[in-house]
Design a protein around this motif. Structure first.
Motif, PDB file in Angstrom:
ATOM      1  N   LEU A   1       0.846  -1.197   0.000  1.00 17.80           N
ATOM      2  CA  LEU A   1       0.000   0.000   0.000  1.00 17.80           C
ATOM      3  C   LEU A   1       0.875   1.238   0.000  1.00 17.80           C
ATOM      4  N   GLY A   2       0.734   2.051  -1.029  1.00 16.06           N
ATOM      5  CA  GLY A   2       1.491   3.293  -1.127  1.00 16.06           C
ATOM      6  C   GLY A   2       0.579   4.497  -1.038  1.00 16.06           C
ATOM      7  N   LYS A   3       1.163   5.656  -0.789  1.00 12.70           N
ATOM      8  CA  LYS A   3       0.383   6.895  -0.753  1.00 12.70           C
ATOM      9  C   LYS A   3       1.205   8.010  -1.368  1.00 12.70           C
ATOM     10  N   ALA A   4       0.498   8.918  -2.027  1.00 12.61           N
ATOM     11  CA  ALA A   4       1.153  10.048  -2.684  1.00 12.61           C
ATOM     12  C   ALA A   4       0.407  11.325  -2.354  1.00 12.61           C
ATOM     13  N   LEU A   5       1.134  12.364  -1.979  1.00 12.82           N
ATOM     14  CA  LEU A   5       0.531  13.680  -1.794  1.00 12.82           C
ATOM     15  C   LEU A   5       0.376  14.326  -3.163  1.00 12.82           C
ATOM     16  N   LEU A   6      -0.859  14.710  -3.479  1.00 12.42           N
ATOM     17  CA  LEU A   6      -1.145  15.331  -4.764  1.00 12.42           C
ATOM     18  C   LEU A   6      -0.999  16.832  -4.635  1.00 12.42           C
ATOM     19  N   SER A   7      -0.500  17.458  -5.666  1.00 11.22           N
ATOM     20  CA  SER A   7      -0.229  18.888  -5.573  1.00 11.22           C
ATOM     21  C   SER A   7      -0.473  19.568  -6.904  1.00 11.22           C
TER      22      SER A   7
END
Length: 317
Positions: free
Chosen positions: A7-13
């Motif tokens: 499980l990965g996570k990315a901050l969207l910008s």
């Protein structure tokens, strides 16, 4: 269940309004989660292709199906296992899901719930590129960035091709045609630039006539200076679950030059799902072999971090 390390996570910008759209300011647009498959690094030669894999609408209400869908072909397709696969979640509460409030479906508690319409194009692309940068150039071959998806994910594959095709090595939409959402003819030249050199292989059940569009391939062929009339080959094969092993399934392979192909499949006992057989049967369709061999040097520019990318680091729980 899914291993936690996948499980990965990315901050969207995105650039902030105060910065005038430049790179001097940044606004966080949410945190996206994705399932990450990495190959056995003791076996493969680094760097490897990175694949953006986009799920269907069912996963919006049933997010556990994302891991199940990936495992269904990773367990049997040796070539697929050599890829980095990044599969973002457009599930309830996720920023990648664009919801249609007027369309409802019962959730797992039998309560009617507004249903997903489509993937958010730019947030999905942001999630993918952020995850790739987080893994780094040692692991990711940025000249071999590919996209595939099924059903709703196939429509998103087309959307990403229209917006970012010039940086991709190959795309493979399965059981979904281009929606041309928000398309304006004033943007036709821009779309042509994104698509003209992009290898495309699409797959659909032949009877599922709303999941593919002849006119899109004919339009693209003419823009590429080709005849709108494709060549045709037929491929007979036996579904993996066939009791007698006889080749009672078929794929009609329509080709417009070397870069565009439409595969219409029959005999797989489903009127929409052909992705299982396409993803699993590398011996028949060679999808992952084809993607691994596709390259686009323009993708290398995505490896360079901008100030936005540096702030939007991807991490794993």
């Amino acid at each position: 269940g899914m291993p936690r390390h996948m499980l990965g996570k990315a901050l969207l910008s995105s650039p902030s309004a105060a910065s005038g759209g430049g790179s001097g300011g940044l606004q966080v647009q949410g945190q996206a989660h994705y399932v990450l498959h990495e190959p056995d690094w003791e076996v493969v030669r680094k760097p490897v292709p990175a694949l953006l894999w986009l799920h269907g609408a069912v996963t919006y209400l049933w997010p556990e199906t994302l891991y199940q869908d990936l495992q269904s072909f990773l367990e049997v397709n040796e070539v697929a296992r050599t890829f980095i696969i990044i599969a973002p979640m457009a599930a309830i509460g996720e920023p990648l899901a664009v919801v249609n409030e007027r369309r409802t479906k019962p959730n797992r508690f039998k309560v009617d719930t507004p249903y997903v319409s489509h993937f958010d194009l730019e947030k999905t692309w942001d999630c993918f590129t952020t995850a790739c940068r987080s893994l780094g150039q040692e692991k990711v071959d940025f000249t071999r960035l590919c996209v595939t998806g099924l059903s709703m994910g196939a429509q998103a594959t087309w959307d990403i091709a229209l917006g970012h095709g010039s940086q991709l090595a190959a795309v493979a939409p399965i059981a979904g045609c281009c929606s041309w959402r928000d398309f304006s003819w004033s943007a036709e030249q821009s779309v042509q630039r994104e698509l003209l050199g992009l290898p495309i292989r699409a797959f659909s059940v032949e009877a599922d006539v709303y999941s593919y569009a002849w006119r899109d391939f004919e339009w693209l062929a003419l823009r590429r200076g080709l005849s709108k009339e494709p060549s045709l080959e037929s491929l007979a094969f036996s579904p993996a679950d066939a009791a007698n092993g006889e080749p009672d399934a078929q794929a009609k392979v329509y080709s417009w030059g070397d870069l565009a192909q439409l595969n219409l499949i029959s005999g797989v006992m489903d009127d929409h799902n052909c992705w299982d057989v396409v993803y699993q049967r590398e011996d028949i369709f060679s999808l992952f072999t084809w993607m691994a061999a596709s390259k686009n040097s323009a993708g290398a520019s995505l490896a360079r971090r901008t100030s936005a990318a540096a702030a939007a680091q991807s991490s794993r729980n």
